[in-house]
Write an enzyme that holds these catalytic residues in place. Structure first.
Site, short mmCIF file in Angstrom:
data_model
loop_
_atom_site.label_atom_id
_atom_site.label_comp_id
_atom_site.label_asym_id
_atom_site.label_seq_id
_atom_site.Cartn_x
_atom_site.Cartn_y
_atom_site.Cartn_z
N PRO A 26 0.84 -1.21 0.00
CG PRO A 26 -0.70 -1.56 1.69
CD PRO A 26 0.62 -2.04 1.19
CB ALA A 28 -0.46 7.55 1.10
CD GLN A 80 -1.66 -1.20 5.03
OE1 GLN A 80 -1.55 0.00 4.86
NE2 GLN A 80 -0.61 -2.01 5.10
CB CYS A 111 2.39 4.10 8.50
SG CYS A 111 2.43 5.77 7.81
CE LYS A 151 4.54 -3.40 3.65
NZ LYS A 151 5.15 -2.14 4.13
CG ASN A 213 8.16 -3.93 2.08
OD1 ASN A 213 7.67 -3.06 2.78
ND2 ASN A 213 8.43 -3.72 0.82
N GLY A 214 11.38 -4.43 1.29
CA GLY A 214 12.50 -3.52 1.43
C GLY A 214 13.56 -3.76 0.37
CG ASP A 215 16.62 -1.81 0.02
OD1 ASP A 215 15.92 -0.77 -0.01
OD2 ASP A 215 17.61 -1.95 0.77
N GLY A 237 7.11 -2.13 -2.98
CA GLY A 237 6.58 -0.78 -2.85
C GLY A 237 7.18 0.15 -3.88
#
Length: 384
Positions: A26, A28, A80, A111, A151, A213-215, A237
């Site tokens: 997700p 924004a 979400q 977040c 998450k 999640n990440g990179d 993302g």
């Protein structure tokens, strides 16, 4: 461009079986229906909505109700939720279930933005173990047969890590999967994600999938993350900003059906035009849709021979016809530029001290004053 091929079992999240172990994170103002539909056109995966605030949903805020509405082509439907109050979160989940508005529900505990963490939400919330446990337990029970996932981040900062405790609590509460963005709130989006933390969580959680999640900037990164950490799937993302076809590359890397990707400038321009068209349809307003696509211009054309003046005109276009005219001026046969179009995109920034409620870090449990304040801490707008 990735040429790696790998085999991986389809990711199963509760009753949902995905053709590729890939989830859209997700974001924004980004992962609205238009962008989700576009990503889905390229490859398989689970495509999650923008963050929806539970208070706004329970109060049936008009903007929120629009954001949770899916196009008929979107299956499964994924939403979400963000919330800090157990009762409100439970009520929001129950609304989605009873009104048949979702096939998958995710809870946001990752977040890092100040307007969320200073209220005790997002990545700040798992520090309060009892509050976290109550929210997740009540939400999972309310979800019933609809798979509910979470998450989260590693924690608030390196001295206040929460992910292992939170992961075990969530597993015991009956969630269907756990996703970890391998950064702390203090790191925001800076530096490099700590994939070793994903590996540690995978070792700690044994009964449900763990997603990393990440990179993830390319399909190669996704394959490497799964190989190095043992995680069951990846959450993508910022890597797909201006690159919705990344989901096609990911699908191909994991042996699923996907659209061919050649990434010439003509291919990219067609994706940009399709995105604008879907935004116009989503907003039911051509001017608004064309205004919304403007923030995507730099991401789509990163590394391609599109001059500054042309980029500026794309970023001020107010109609699809104007966008079409600009596309006709491009060298549509220009090939994929390689490294110039790859790597990090979107916000990164620098590490910063997280904004937190007063005395938040003094105890892992809520005190009386914090308990009274939680019900008033819900933000009433969605997509942030």
């Amino acid at each position: 461009m990735s040429t790696s091929l790998a085999t991986a079992p389809a990711l199963r999240i509760g009753p949902l079986a995905l053709d590729a172990p890939v989830v859209l994170a997700p974001m924004a103002g980004i992962t609205n229906t238009a962008f989700r539909r576009l990503c889905r056109e390229y490859g398989a995966g689970l495509y999650v909505s923008e963050m929806i605030t539970t208070r706004a949903l329970v109060e049936r805020n008009a903007t929120t109700m629009r954001l949770i509405t899916h196009h008929d082509s979107e299956k499964p439907r994924s939403i979400q939720l963000y919330g800090v109050d157990p009762a409100t979160t439970e009520a929001a989940v129950r609304l989605l279930v009873e009104e048949d508005r979702a096939d998958h529900i995710d809870l946001n505990f990752g977040c890092p933005v100040p307007k969320v963490t200073r209220k005790g939400g997002g990545s700040a919330l798992p520090w309060k173990l009892g509050l976290f446990r109550e929210i997740v337990t009540r939400a999972a029970a309310a979800a019933g047969s609809i798979p509910l996932t979470i998450k989260m981040r590693k924690g608030i900062d390196s001295d206040h890590l929460t992910y292992l405790d939170a992961g075990r609590i969530a597993e015991d509460a009956g969630v269907a999967a756990i996703a970890l963005h391998a950064r702390t709130a203090a790191e925001f989006y800076s530096g490099h994600a700590d994939w070793e933390a994903i590996s540690a969580l995978k070792q700690a959680i044994t009964s449900v999938p763990v997603l990393g999640n990440g990179d993830i900037w390319s399909a190669d990164d996704a394959v490497r993350m799964m190989a190095e950490t043992g995680c069951d799937g990846v959450v993508v993302g910022r890597g797909c900003l201006g690159r919705p076809w990344l989901f096609g590359e990911l699908a191909a890397a994991f042996g699923a059906e996907s659209r061919p990707v050649d990434a010439t400038l003509g291919f990219v321009a067609a994706a940009f035009r399709r995105h604008a068209e879907l935004l116009v349809e989503f907003f039911e307003d051509e001017d608004r849709g064309c205004r919304d696509i403007r923030k995507h211009v730099a991401w789509y054309f990163k590394g391609y021979p599109v001059g500054g003046e042309t980029r500026a005109r794309f970023a001020t276009a107010s109609s699809l016809a104007e966008i079409d005219e600009l596309i006709e001026t491009l060298d549509l046969d220009a090939p994929y530029p390689g490294a110039a179009a790859e790597g990090q995109r979107g916000r990164a920034g620098t590490p910063k001290r997280p904004a937190l409620p007063d005395r938040w870090l003094e105890s892992r449990e809520l005190d009386a004053a914090e308990t009274c304040a939680i019900a008033e801490a819900e933000i009433d707008s969605s997509g942030g």
